[in-house]
Enzyme design. Structure first.
Site, PDB file in Angstrom:
ATOM      1  N   GLY A 183       4.356  44.385 -27.360  1.00  0.00           N
ATOM      2  CA  GLY A 183       4.983  43.553 -26.743  1.00  0.00           C
ATOM      3  C   GLY A 183       6.192  42.646 -26.976  1.00  0.00           C
ATOM      4  O   GLY A 183       6.896  43.319 -28.504  1.00  0.00           O
ATOM      5  N   CYS A 211       0.832  55.052 -35.681  1.00  0.00           N
ATOM      6  CA  CYS A 211       0.901  53.823 -36.216  1.00  0.00           C
ATOM      7  C   CYS A 211      -0.174  52.634 -36.380  1.00  0.00           C
ATOM      8  O   CYS A 211       0.396  51.477 -36.057  1.00  0.00           O
ATOM      9  CB  CYS A 211       2.660  53.923 -35.702  1.00  0.00           C
ATOM     10  N   GLY A 236       2.163  49.848 -26.419  1.00  0.00           N
ATOM     11  CA  GLY A 236       3.551  48.514 -26.310  1.00  0.00           C
ATOM     12  C   GLY A 236       2.878  47.508 -26.875  1.00  0.00           C
ATOM     13  O   GLY A 236       2.008  47.237 -27.030  1.00  0.00           O
TER      14      GLY A 236
END
Lengths: 882, 91
Positions: free
Chosen positions: A427, A253, A425
């Site tokens: 955020g 991704c 991650g």
């Protein structure tokens, strides 16, 4: 939860409960393991994963039909070898980090049971990665694979579990749902014994994880913009982008989605792509591609295209491309709903955009970033550091990859030194709790063991203090071109100004600026500054009592730093070292300040304080900063020989108050104690003599020195609640500072010697010692008494006797202030006293009601102290100067 | 107060077997059963399962099981799996 339970059969619930119970038991047992135990398990797991990398890759391809077997095998190797390389020396058990200089130690606490969802795109590599992280951190994991990748994940979990248990991990440390439904996931996500959800996958799954109410690491989709800037190494950039975008058929991704290319290089870049096996779509092909691989209703990519080869996608769409085409490149003219290919495409289709300027390029990158990729990844190829920095500031992405492939770069550890991961991650922008490359530290509760630290203390005094009779002669040694004497009318009349002038070197031009004999107002200060500017002073001599010296300190400040905002500098603060407002260091002029005190009380000649009268608000404002301290202090008793008796008494008690308050202050130190103690002894002995025999030179000398010595103590230890009360009361009723202090003093000693209702936080003191310090003062004065209580009572009595001997009124009532008037003033008095910074160093924190009680005690007059019951012996540590 | 207590030593190397023996003792116990864990350094999932079983059996027979000399690491494990409330502890 009831709805979820109702949707599951009893057997299914029992099965899920069994998984949680098994994982919970393993996690509990795991807490007993040491770092060495854990590390012994991790290594063989990694080796097992490496050994089975290709096998697991094949399984994944067979089951999911996504990606490239070679790339999947490579991912499995990165997920094991690279991750191991990162974690192998990391401490994840017990003490993991130490900060000895801060007295802080970080200790790892496992989470327990982690419920982990894994994606279809990177099924086995994600499992391998999470298993290694879990063992390293002593957690148990229940895996829930994507339904279309269940078997390969189950096999990966089995391999990891087998290796882990064989080398000592608790049985049941990994379990995997053999088949699963959304209800299973919902049930486990909300299970009370699951500590954390680690959801790697699509937005729906991540949202479900966050909606469960459990702590979650939700790692979601991206839409990686790439800025290919004209200064970039184009050959490297094109190869990197192809490498990345075709890696595992674009299923990572973090892979590139839209490349924004500077106009000047656009054509040559497309040519390079073409030369290396990319197919550049024409307008019609782009339109067709967009319509086919992106769902026109949802605007998201079509699942059928995910992880497929470029040639297969071309076939799907009906494009004619060369047999070995690696990548389909589709030029787009914008970003958003009208441009379907500007979204995330987890397959080898890459949008490109021609930008006419840097600004346009960055704008388009922002648009792509915000079109489903917030918080994830952004890539730039450039040699221009300014543009790279700007790009970093503009992109909201946890990973901003520079001059490297997006997908492999974001994984970390290959092209850069980021933490290797298989969970990105994103955020808060991506609805995630972290922007980290998820790693072992995200699998731990990190506890901080914070040891008590001692605040740094200081002891600062003016670097030159001249004392004893005729000390003023030392003025001769200070060369100056232009000196301004700040003084009051009385000093001129008595002849003190002439005395001073006589000792100033003849070549110095001397000017005298006379100010009113009262606490300085801003207007007076500014007049003085005008004089300093007019005479271009390089030396200021303050000749007078506390008011004159305070005025000179502020004049010097405003003369040297006209930008100083007195109102701002008077802002309240709790700790001098941490104050918000800083005194100016930039100076337009510089002048030496010599303070010659003509009273024996305030000690202003050595203190860093200055009191300014705020007439508009009817209050006194205290300025405090060591930059206000005079450069030279002259403590010459000839200037106090003619001091009136009343002034002698009031200023003498002010000096005593300074010493007593500094002695019990929470900032007291052995350095300040020695000064405080000496000053107290001198005051008790010499103040009555100076008062009763004003011409006694020895008594005057000792009291003048005592005032300076006490001031040195409180300059470094500060004062206390006595001063807060006296400031408020003195300003409201126009009572001289020393007298106001005297009215409060016996009551404050009794108050501080009692058991506090509220203690003041004071890291430098071990226990409450104010009463013991008062008792030690009593000992030093030879007041007698066996217990601490008796000694404190004797000190209060001795203080009262001293005040009596000085004929100081012993109650506020005696000043002629009616009870009604005092009662009316009380709310304001309490408010102002509480706002006064003086009490912040008092050993006992005064409640508002206690401030009122103290005011009333002082109104009524004499009272007997209540003293803390103290059974502990007094130690040298508590009164280190004794 | 422990009256007529049965005392059993749990071998650190054979915890599951020790707990098995304890279960058998429950049938004949007149008062409390005290298990000495002083030599147990660590417990594994099998031992935990055996302890859970023992706790269940003791509840059924209304026998109090007292664990003696449990080290704090094991105590934390028992706490995590919610077993501490089902035993009594003796230092």
């Amino acid at each position: 939860m009831a709805e979820i339970v109702a949707s599951l059969s009893e057997e299914r619930i029992a099965y899920l409960e069994g998984l949680v119970s098994q994982a919970g038991t393993a996690a509990a047992v795991f807490t007993q393991y040491t770092q060495e135990d854990v590390d012994r398990i991790v290594k063989p797991m990694v080796l097992a994963g490496l050994e089975q990398a290709q096998y697991l890759a094949r399984l994944a391809i067979e089951e999911t039909h996504l990606g490239v077997v070679e790339d999947k095998a490579l991912k499995n190797m990165v997920a094991t070898e690279f991750v191991y390389n990162y974690v192998k020396d990391k401490r994840t058990v017990g003490t993991i980090r130490e900060f000895p200089e801060r007295g802080v130690v970080e200790v790892a606490e496992p989470i327990g049971v982690i419920f982990s969802l894994t994606p279809i795109t990177n099924p086995t590599s994600t499992v391998l990665f999470k298993c290694i992280m879990a063992i390293k951190t002593r957690n148990a994991v229940i895996f829930s694979p994507h339904p279309s990748a269940g078997h390969c994940c189950y096999e990966a979990v089995r391999i990891m579990h087998e290796a882990a248990v064989k080398h000592g991990a608790p049985e049941g440390v990994f379990t995997c749902l053999e088949s699963q439904t959304l209800q299973d996931n919902a049930y486990l996500m909300r299970h009370k014994d699951v500590g954390l959800i680690d959801a790697t996958g699509g937005p729906g799954m991540v949202k479900a994880a966050y909606s469960s109410g459990k702590p979650a690491l939700g790692v979601g989709p991206g839409n990686t913009p790439v800025y290919l800037e004209k200064t970039a190494d184009l050959n490297m950039a094109v190869v990197d982008i192809i490498t990345s975008k075709t890696f595992d058929n674009g299923t990572i991704c973090a892979s590139e989605q839209t490349v924004v290319i500077d106009d000047e290089i656009y054509d040559s870049v497309l040519q390079k792509f073409s030369d290396l096996g990319a197919h550049i779509c024409n307008e019609k092909e782009t339109e067709l591609l967009g319509r086919t691989v992106i769902d026109p209703n949802t605007g998201f990519m079509q699942p059928m295209a995910v992880g497929q080869k470029a040639t297969d996608i071309a076939r799907m769409v009906g494009l004619k491309v060369k047999p070995k085409t690696k990548l389909l490149i589709a030029p787009i003219q914008g970003v958003g709903p009208g441009y379907p290919l500007s979204v995330e495409k987890l397959f080898p289709v890459l949008a490109v955009y021609r930008a006419k300027s840097v600004n346009e390029a960055l704008t388009v990158c922002v648009d792509v970033n915000h079109a489903g990729g917030i918080g994830h990844t952004a890539v730039i190829f450039s040699r221009n550091d300014e543009i790279i920095q700007k790009f970093g500031e503009l992109m909201n992405a946890g990973r901003i990859i520079v001059n490297s492939p997006g997908s492999i770069g974001a994984l970390g550890g290959v092209y850069n030194d980021m933490v290797p991961t298989f969970s990105f991650g994103c955020g808060t922008g991506g609805g995630n709790s972290t922007t980290d490359n998820v790693n072992v530290y995200n699998y731990l509760n990190i506890k901080r063991v914070a040891r008590r630290t001692q605040a740094h203390m200081w002891f600062r005094v003016p670097n030159q203090i001249y004392f004893n009779m005729n000390a003023v002669e030392n003025l001769r040694q200070f060369t100056s071109r232009s000196t301004v004497i700040i003084t009051n009318p009385a000093m001129e009349q008595i002849g003190h100004v002439d005395t001073v002038r006589r000792h100033i070197p003849a070549e110095t031009l001397v000017h005298v600026s006379v100010i009113p004999d009262a606490e300085p107002e801003v207007k007076v200060v500014m007049q003085g500054v005008e004089a300093l500017n007019f005479y271009k002073a390089d030396q200021i001599i303050a000749l007078g009592g506390g008011s004159v010296i305070d005025a000179a300190k502020i004049m010097k400040l405003k003369y040297e730093s006209p930008q100083a905002d007195l109102e701002e500098l008077a802002a309240p603060f709790l700790d001098l070292r941490k104050r918000v407002v800083q005194y100016p260091t930039e100076k337009v002029a510089q002048a030496r300040l010599i303070a010659i005190s003509t009273t024996s009380g305030t000690g202003s000649e050595v203190t860093p304080f200055a009191v300014l009268l705020d007439k508009e608000h009817g209050r006194k404002v205290t300025l405090a900063d060591y930059s206000l301290s005079p450069d030279v202090a002259i403590v010459d008793p000839q200037f106090v020989m003619s001091m009136p008796r009343g002034l002698t008494a009031d200023t003498g008690v002010d000096c005593l108050t300074h010493a007593l308050e500094a002695g019990v202050s929470i900032f007291a130190s052995p350095y300040t104690d020695s000064n405080a103690m000496q000053a107290i002894r001198m005051v008790f002995k010499f103040l009555p003599i100076a008062y009763e025999h004003p011409g006694d030179e020895e008594a005057r000398t000792m009291m003048h020195n005592a005032a300076c010595i006490a001031a040195i103590a409180f300059s470094n230890a500060s004062v206390g609640v006595n001063h807060a009360l006296a400031h408020a009361f003195g300003a409201r009723f126009g009572v001289a500072h020393g007298r106001a202090n005297a009215l409060m003093l016996p009551h404050v000693i009794a108050f501080n010697a009692g058991v506090p209702t509220k203690f003041m936080p004071s890291p430098n003191q071990r226990g409450y010692i104010a009463h013991k310090k008062y008792a030690m003062v009593a000992d030093l004065l030879g007041l007698g008494g066996q217990t601490i209580e008796e000694k404190v009572k004797n000190l209060v009595a001795a203080t009262e006797q001293l005040l009596d001997r000085l004929a100081i009124p012993r109650s506020i009532a005696e000043l002629g202030i009616s009870k009604e008037e005092f009662e009316q003033a009380m709310p304001e008095l309490v408010k102002i006293a509480f706002d006064d910074p003086s009490w912040r160093s008092n050993p006992r924190m005064p409640l508002l009601s206690e401030l009122a009680e103290l005011f009333w005690s002082a109104y009524r007059g004499r009272s007997l102290p209540t003293v803390a019951k103290a059974s502990q012996p007094q130690t040298a540590e508590e009164w280190s100067c004794v | 107060m422990t009256v007529n207590a049965e005392w059993l030593e749990i071998d650190g190397e054979r915890v599951v077997q020790g707990l098995q023996a304890a279960r058998e003792t429950l049938d004949t116990a007149q008062g409390d059963v005290v298990l000495n864990f002083s030599s147990v350094r660590r417990i594994d999932p099998n031992a935990l399962r055996a302890m859970e079983k023992l706790a269940g059996l003791a509840d059924g027979k209304a026998v109090k099981v007292v664990l003696r000399g449990v080290n704090v690491d094991i105590y934390k494990v028992l706490k995590l799996v919610k077993l501490t409330s089902r035993f009594s502890f003796l230092a």
